[in-house]
Enzyme design. Structure first.
Site, PDB file in Angstrom:
ATOM      1  N   ASN A   1       4.658   5.221  16.886  1.00 28.29           N
ATOM      2  CA  ASN A   1       4.258   6.480  16.260  1.00 28.29           C
ATOM      3  C   ASN A   1       4.416   7.582  17.309  1.00 28.29           C
ATOM      4  O   ASN A   1       3.584   7.719  18.194  1.00 28.29           O
ATOM      5  CB  ASN A   1       2.792   6.362  15.795  1.00 28.29           C
ATOM      6  CG  ASN A   1       2.244   7.669  15.251  1.00 28.29           C
ATOM      7  OD1 ASN A   1       3.002   8.609  14.989  1.00 28.29           O
ATOM      8  ND2 ASN A   1       0.929   7.728  15.077  1.00 28.29           N
ATOM      9  N   TRP A   2       5.504   8.329  17.183  1.00 31.37           N
ATOM     10  CA  TRP A   2       5.803   9.336  18.220  1.00 31.37           C
ATOM     11  C   TRP A   2       4.907  10.565  18.124  1.00 31.37           C
ATOM     12  O   TRP A   2       4.906  11.400  19.009  1.00 31.37           O
ATOM     13  CB  TRP A   2       7.257   9.797  18.113  1.00 31.37           C
ATOM     14  CG  TRP A   2       8.279   8.730  18.333  1.00 31.37           C
ATOM     15  CD1 TRP A   2       8.059   7.404  18.600  1.00 31.37           C
ATOM     16  CD2 TRP A   2       9.698   8.897  18.299  1.00 31.37           C
ATOM     17  NE1 TRP A   2       9.258   6.749  18.740  1.00 31.37           N
ATOM     18  CE2 TRP A   2      10.279   7.639  18.558  1.00 31.37           C
ATOM     19  CE3 TRP A   2      10.534   9.989  18.074  1.00 31.37           C
ATOM     20  CZ2 TRP A   2      11.660   7.445  18.591  1.00 31.37           C
ATOM     21  CZ3 TRP A   2      11.908   9.806  18.109  1.00 31.37           C
ATOM     22  CH2 TRP A   2      12.461   8.547  18.368  1.00 31.37           C
ATOM     23  N   LYS A   3       4.208  10.713  17.020  1.00 31.65           N
ATOM     24  CA  LYS A   3       3.375  11.906  16.767  1.00 31.65           C
ATOM     25  C   LYS A   3       4.244  13.160  16.948  1.00 31.65           C
ATOM     26  O   LYS A   3       5.432  13.114  16.652  1.00 31.65           O
ATOM     27  CB  LYS A   3       2.140  11.891  17.672  1.00 31.65           C
ATOM     28  CG  LYS A   3       1.404  10.541  17.575  1.00 31.65           C
ATOM     29  CD  LYS A   3       0.060  10.520  18.218  1.00 31.65           C
ATOM     30  CE  LYS A   3      -0.561   9.141  18.029  1.00 31.65           C
ATOM     31  NZ  LYS A   3      -1.896   9.025  18.565  1.00 31.65           N
TER      32      LYS A   3
ATOM     33  N   HIS B   1      -3.875   8.240   9.051  1.00 30.70           N
ATOM     34  CA  HIS B   1      -4.113   8.272  10.500  1.00 30.70           C
ATOM     35  C   HIS B   1      -5.336   9.146  10.784  1.00 30.70           C
ATOM     36  O   HIS B   1      -5.528  10.181  10.152  1.00 30.70           O
ATOM     37  CB  HIS B   1      -2.868   8.809  11.226  1.00 30.70           C
ATOM     38  CG  HIS B   1      -2.929   8.538  12.695  1.00 30.70           C
ATOM     39  ND1 HIS B   1      -3.729   9.262  13.529  1.00 30.70           N
ATOM     40  CD2 HIS B   1      -2.324   7.589  13.457  1.00 30.70           C
ATOM     41  CE1 HIS B   1      -3.609   8.770  14.758  1.00 30.70           C
ATOM     42  NE2 HIS B   1      -2.762   7.765  14.746  1.00 30.70           N
TER      43      HIS B   1
ATOM     44  N   GLU C   1      -5.941  11.141  13.069  1.00 29.05           N
ATOM     45  CA  GLU C   1      -5.629  12.531  13.450  1.00 29.05           C
ATOM     46  C   GLU C   1      -5.434  13.391  12.210  1.00 29.05           C
ATOM     47  O   GLU C   1      -5.772  14.577  12.212  1.00 29.05           O
ATOM     48  CB  GLU C   1      -4.378  12.555  14.354  1.00 29.05           C
ATOM     49  CG  GLU C   1      -4.695  12.003  15.740  1.00 29.05           C
ATOM     50  CD  GLU C   1      -3.507  11.414  16.480  1.00 29.05           C
ATOM     51  OE1 GLU C   1      -2.356  11.629  16.066  1.00 29.05           O
ATOM     52  OE2 GLU C   1      -3.755  10.715  17.487  1.00 29.05           O
TER      53      GLU C   1
ATOM     54  N   GLU D   1      -7.178   1.094  13.916  1.00 24.16           N
ATOM     55  CA  GLU D   1      -7.074   2.006  15.051  1.00 24.16           C
ATOM     56  C   GLU D   1      -8.452   2.587  15.370  1.00 24.16           C
ATOM     57  O   GLU D   1      -8.836   3.631  14.805  1.00 24.16           O
ATOM     58  CB  GLU D   1      -6.113   3.146  14.715  1.00 24.16           C
ATOM     59  CG  GLU D   1      -4.707   2.675  14.417  1.00 24.16           C
ATOM     60  CD  GLU D   1      -3.676   3.701  14.860  1.00 24.16           C
ATOM     61  OE1 GLU D   1      -2.766   3.339  15.579  1.00 24.16           O
ATOM     62  OE2 GLU D   1      -3.833   4.889  14.513  1.00 24.16           O
TER      63      GLU D   1
ATOM     64  N   GLY E   1      -5.272   7.242  22.248  1.00 28.88           N
ATOM     65  CA  GLY E   1      -4.869   8.243  23.234  1.00 28.88           C
ATOM     66  C   GLY E   1      -5.860   8.411  24.372  1.00 28.88           C
ATOM     67  O   GLY E   1      -5.754   9.356  25.152  1.00 28.88           O
TER      68      GLY E   1
ATOM     69  N   SER F   1      -4.262   2.818  22.417  1.00 26.51           N
ATOM     70  CA  SER F   1      -3.960   2.573  23.834  1.00 26.51           C
ATOM     71  C   SER F   1      -3.399   1.176  24.081  1.00 26.51           C
ATOM     72  O   SER F   1      -3.688   0.558  25.110  1.00 26.51           O
ATOM     73  CB  SER F   1      -5.195   2.841  24.705  1.00 26.51           C
ATOM     74  OG  SER F   1      -5.580   4.198  24.577  1.00 26.51           O
TER      75      SER F   1
ATOM     76  N   GLY G   1       1.230   4.519  20.066  1.00 25.99           N
ATOM     77  CA  GLY G   1       1.411   5.966  20.219  1.00 25.99           C
ATOM     78  C   GLY G   1       2.065   6.264  21.557  1.00 25.99           C
ATOM     79  O   GLY G   1       3.273   6.139  21.724  1.00 25.99           O
ATOM     80  N   GLY G   2       1.246   6.642  22.543  1.00 27.65           N
ATOM     81  CA  GLY G   2       1.745   7.086  23.848  1.00 27.65           C
ATOM     82  C   GLY G   2       2.807   6.175  24.444  1.00 27.65           C
ATOM     83  O   GLY G   2       3.859   6.651  24.905  1.00 27.65           O
TER      84      GLY G   2
HETATM   85  P1  PGA Z   1      -2.112   5.561  21.283  1.00 33.94           P
HETATM   86  O1  PGA Z   1      -1.993   6.002  19.760  1.00 33.94           O
HETATM   87  O2  PGA Z   1      -1.294   4.300  21.447  1.00 33.94           O
HETATM   88  O3  PGA Z   1      -1.531   6.713  22.067  1.00 33.94           O
HETATM   89  O4  PGA Z   1      -3.547   5.343  21.582  1.00 33.94           O
HETATM   90  C1  PGA Z   1      -1.979   5.058  18.720  1.00 33.94           C
HETATM   91  C2  PGA Z   1      -1.898   5.767  17.387  1.00 33.94           C
HETATM   92  O5  PGA Z   1      -2.568   6.800  17.212  1.00 33.94           O
HETATM   93  O6  PGA Z   1      -1.167   5.344  16.472  1.00 33.94           O
END
Ligand code: PGA
Length: 251
Positions: free
Chosen positions: A9-11, A96, A98, A168, A174, A214, A235-236
């Site tokens: 997930n590149w956001k 998600h 976010e 999640e 993050g 993470s 994500g990251g």
């Molecule tokens: P993260 O994000 O790996 O940067 O913690 C995961 C996500 O939000 O899908």
């Protein structure tokens, strides 16, 4: 057999060139016989480029990070599930944290999005997860049950087959803090149990439940080795090809 999945997930990161470099680097460093499904979830603008780069590659899929709750019409800035499915895009991320938090997506909105996705034959990666205070107050099972029972677990059985659940924990997204493998497994087993209560053994045993928060090369192997964990929503670490490859190889 449940599908093993590593989704990136590149956001809202990267630009056109960076995104092409990232995908090319990943494709160039994959072993021929890598085992999990790989799903790239870039921002809308880069989707078509990523599709082109991944054309004819086995076991690699492209996902949208979101879709509109509406079918079509006067919704400036929105992108419909119908538009998404007119490209070689097989998945969409919905729910998600976010989007729930920053864009006020309620269960009603999420249900509209889920229906749009299903009506347009997209697989849904549906996210759930508790806050730190939910966890500290021992409420995390209840919170996750509520999030699922009022959305994807209210679908008819026949519609649930294209759902992947991503657990999640919000406190791990993050932040660099990861749930321990035991903490993640405990929740994944809970999720599988509520799927079983609703739809029965066969469906619960074939639903992929992936972990996000993470996840990185240092912890992926231990997390993925748990009985009810079928992969990760990354994500990251999905923005760095070496890390993403290491996570894929953690299977
Ligand atoms: P993260 O994000 O790996 O940067 O913690 C995961 C996500 O939000 O899908």
């Amino acid at each position: 057999m449940r599908k093993k999945i590593v989704a990136g997930n590149w956001k809202m990161n990267l630009n056109k060139n960076d995104s092409e470099d990232l995908v090319n680097n990943i494709l160039n460093h994959l072993d021929d016989n890598f085992s999990p499904q790989i799903i790239f979830a870039p921002p809308y603008l880069f989707l078509n480029n990523v599709i082109e780069l991944c054309k004819n590659k086995n076991n690699i899929f492209v996902s949208s990070q979101d879709c509109s709750a509406y079918t079509d019409g006067a919704f400036t800035g929105e992108v419909s599930a119908k538009m998404i499915s007119s490209y070689d895009i097989s998945h969409v991320i919905i729910g998600h944290s976010e989007r729930r938090k920053n864009f006020n997506e309620t269960n009603d909105i999420l249900n509209q999005k889920i229906n749009q996705a299903i009506n347009n034959h997209l697989n849904v990666i549906f996210c759930c997860g508790e806050t730190l205070s939910d966890r500290n107050n021992g409420l995390y099972f209840d919170v996750i049950s509520d999030q699922l029972l009022s959305t994807v677990l209210s679908l008819d059985k026949s519609k649930f087959s294209n759902i992947i659940i991503a657990y999640e924990p919000i406190w791990a997204i993050g932040t660099g803090v990861t749930a321990t493998a035991d903490q993640a497994q405990e929740v994944h087993a809970h999720i599988r149990r509520i799927i079983k209560d609703k739809y029965g053994d066969a469906i619960s045993n074939k639903t992929s439940i992936i972990y996000g928060g993470s996840c990185k090369p240092a912890n992926a192997k231990e997390i993925f080795s748990q009985d009810d964990i079928d992969g990760g929503l990354i994500g990251g670490a999905s923005l760095n090809y070496k890390d993403f490859i290491s996570i894929i190889k953690a299977f």
